[in-house]
Design a protein around this motif. Structure first.
Motif, mmCIF file in Angstrom:
data_model
loop_
_atom_site.group_PDB
_atom_site.id
_atom_site.type_symbol
_atom_site.label_atom_id
_atom_site.label_comp_id
_atom_site.label_asym_id
_atom_site.label_seq_id
_atom_site.Cartn_x
_atom_site.Cartn_y
_atom_site.Cartn_z
ATOM 1 N N GLN A 19 4.589 -34.976 13.829
ATOM 2 C CA GLN A 19 5.914 -34.988 14.813
ATOM 3 C C GLN A 19 5.036 -35.491 16.328
ATOM 4 O O GLN A 19 5.713 -36.389 16.976
ATOM 5 C CB GLN A 19 6.399 -33.652 15.026
ATOM 6 N N TRP A 20 4.100 -34.981 16.500
ATOM 7 C CA TRP A 20 3.175 -35.283 17.618
ATOM 8 C C TRP A 20 2.799 -36.664 17.715
ATOM 9 O O TRP A 20 2.654 -37.463 18.891
ATOM 10 C CB TRP A 20 1.994 -34.359 18.076
ATOM 11 N N VAL A 21 2.250 -37.404 16.664
ATOM 12 C CA VAL A 21 1.923 -38.665 16.550
ATOM 13 C C VAL A 21 3.092 -39.477 16.558
ATOM 14 O O VAL A 21 2.939 -40.657 17.303
ATOM 15 C CB VAL A 21 1.029 -39.150 15.075
ATOM 16 N N THR A 22 4.219 -39.165 15.963
ATOM 17 C CA THR A 22 5.428 -39.981 16.058
ATOM 18 C C THR A 22 5.775 -39.860 17.821
ATOM 19 O O THR A 22 6.160 -41.216 18.031
ATOM 20 C CB THR A 22 6.294 -39.449 15.222
ATOM 21 N N ALA A 23 5.838 -39.076 18.442
ATOM 22 C CA ALA A 23 6.263 -38.792 19.628
ATOM 23 C C ALA A 23 5.278 -39.845 20.579
ATOM 24 O O ALA A 23 5.774 -40.513 21.384
ATOM 25 C CB ALA A 23 6.289 -37.503 20.391
ATOM 26 N N ALA A 24 4.148 -39.855 20.246
ATOM 27 C CA ALA A 24 3.376 -40.724 21.001
ATOM 28 C C ALA A 24 3.370 -42.267 20.619
ATOM 29 O O ALA A 24 2.896 -43.173 21.393
ATOM 30 C CB ALA A 24 1.729 -40.252 20.880
ATOM 31 N N LEU A 25 3.816 -42.596 19.673
ATOM 32 C CA LEU A 25 4.182 -43.998 19.079
ATOM 33 C C LEU A 25 5.515 -44.457 19.413
ATOM 34 O O LEU A 25 5.810 -45.640 18.953
ATOM 35 C CB LEU A 25 3.830 -44.064 17.561
ATOM 36 N N ALA A 26 6.482 -43.465 19.964
ATOM 37 C CA ALA A 26 7.745 -44.003 19.961
ATOM 38 C C ALA A 26 7.992 -45.527 20.645
ATOM 39 O O ALA A 26 7.102 -45.524 21.493
ATOM 40 C CB ALA A 26 8.523 -42.674 20.835
ATOM 41 N N ASP A 27 8.731 -46.045 20.275
ATOM 42 C CA ASP A 27 8.907 -47.639 20.984
ATOM 43 C C ASP A 27 7.873 -48.300 20.716
ATOM 44 O O ASP A 27 7.926 -49.444 21.437
ATOM 45 C CB ASP A 27 9.539 -47.591 22.356
ATOM 46 N N SER A 28 6.796 -48.313 20.145
ATOM 47 C CA SER A 28 5.536 -49.093 20.118
ATOM 48 C C SER A 28 5.416 -49.836 18.821
ATOM 49 O O SER A 28 4.866 -50.951 18.877
ATOM 50 C CB SER A 28 4.318 -48.267 20.462
ATOM 51 N N ARG A 29 5.759 -49.432 17.628
ATOM 52 C CA ARG A 29 5.612 -50.237 16.445
ATOM 53 C C ARG A 29 6.355 -49.470 15.440
ATOM 54 O O ARG A 29 7.008 -48.355 15.503
ATOM 55 C CB ARG A 29 4.223 -49.913 16.135
ATOM 56 N N ALA A 30 6.675 -50.241 14.020
ATOM 57 C CA ALA A 30 7.504 -49.863 13.086
ATOM 58 C C ALA A 30 6.754 -49.198 12.313
ATOM 59 O O ALA A 30 7.215 -48.097 11.579
ATOM 60 C CB ALA A 30 8.100 -50.919 12.389
ATOM 61 N N CYS A 31 5.446 -49.551 11.927
ATOM 62 C CA CYS A 31 4.560 -48.769 11.001
ATOM 63 C C CYS A 31 3.167 -48.510 11.594
ATOM 64 O O CYS A 31 2.677 -49.208 12.401
ATOM 65 C CB CYS A 31 4.454 -49.515 9.767
ATOM 66 N N ALA A 32 2.764 -47.336 11.371
ATOM 67 C CA ALA A 32 1.200 -47.066 11.957
ATOM 68 C C ALA A 32 0.316 -46.346 10.823
ATOM 69 O O ALA A 32 0.950 -45.495 10.134
ATOM 70 C CB ALA A 32 1.191 -46.507 13.039
ATOM 71 N N GLU A 33 -0.716 -46.668 10.473
ATOM 72 C CA GLU A 33 -1.559 -45.709 9.857
ATOM 73 C C GLU A 33 -2.849 -45.152 11.026
ATOM 74 O O GLU A 33 -3.375 -45.990 11.591
ATOM 75 C CB GLU A 33 -2.322 -46.757 8.804
#
Length: 158
Positions: A25-39
Motif C-alpha cells: 500500500q505504501w509503495v503504491t501510494a509513492a508510485l501513484a501516477d508515475s508508472r504502470a508497472c514497477a518492480e
C-alpha cells in the motif's frame, strides 16, 4: 493504478514488521501516477548490515534507517524492455526505525510508512540535497502520508 512486483527480504530477527499488504500500500501510494508497472526489493536488515552498507556506500560508520539504491538502466536498452520496470532496492533497518519512532513519538506504522514513501521517492529520482529539492520532496511526502491516514511526518521532528 500501478502494478507492483515487490520482493521483501527479511535479514533481521526483529519481529515488529509491517505486513506485506501495508508495504504494498505504501509503495503504491509513492508510485501513484508515475508508472504502470514497477518492480522493487525491500530488504529489512539488522543494525550490523545497515552499518556495513552505510559505511560502504555513504562513508558513514553507523546504521541508518533507510538506504535507497535506484536501478540504472544500462545503455542501449529499448524503452519497451521490461527491465525498464525495475525501480531499485530499499534497505531498511528495523531496529533503527523502531528506535526513531519512539524518539519522535510516532507510531511504528506511521514511521514505516513515511520511510517507505521517502525511499520510493528517492528511487523515482527525488532528492533533498538542496533546500528547494528538500522542500518539494517533503511537501510530496507529507501529502502522500496524510492521504494514507497518518499525521504529517515532519511535525513530530520539529
Amino acid at each position: 493504478m500501478t502494478q507492483i512486483d515487490l520482493d521483501v527480504q527479511l535479514a533481521t530477527e526483529c519481529t515488529h514488521l509491517p505486513p506485506l499488504s501495508q508495504l504494498e500500500q505504501w509503495v503504491t501510494a509513492a508510485l501513484a501516477d508515475s508508472r504502470a508497472c514497477a518492480e522493487l526489493t525491500i530488504r529489512v536488515v539488522s543494525e550490523a548490515e545497515s552499518a556495513a552498507l552505510n559505511q560502504q556506500y555513504r562513508g558513514i560508520d553507523r546504521p541508518t534507517n533507510i538506504l535507497s539504491f535506484p536501478f540504472e538502466v544500462p545503455p542501449g536498452i529499448d524503452a519497451d524492455d521490461p527491465i525498464q520496470n525495475l525501480l531499485g532496492d530499499l534497505v531498511i533497518c528495523a531496529e533503527v526505525v523502531a528506535r526513531e519512532a519512539q524518539e519522535q513519538n510516532k507510531t511504528l506504522a506511521a514511521h514505516w510508512a513515511h520511510l517507505i514513501v521517502h525511499g520510493v521517492l528517492h528511487l523515482r529520482g527525488y532528492d533533498h540535497l538542496d533546500d528547494s529539492d528538500a522542500e518539494a520532496m517533503e511537501a510530496l511526502e507529507t501529502r502522500l502520508i496524510c492521504a494514507l491516514g497518518f499525521p504529517p511526518p515532519y511535525d513530530a521532528e520539529l
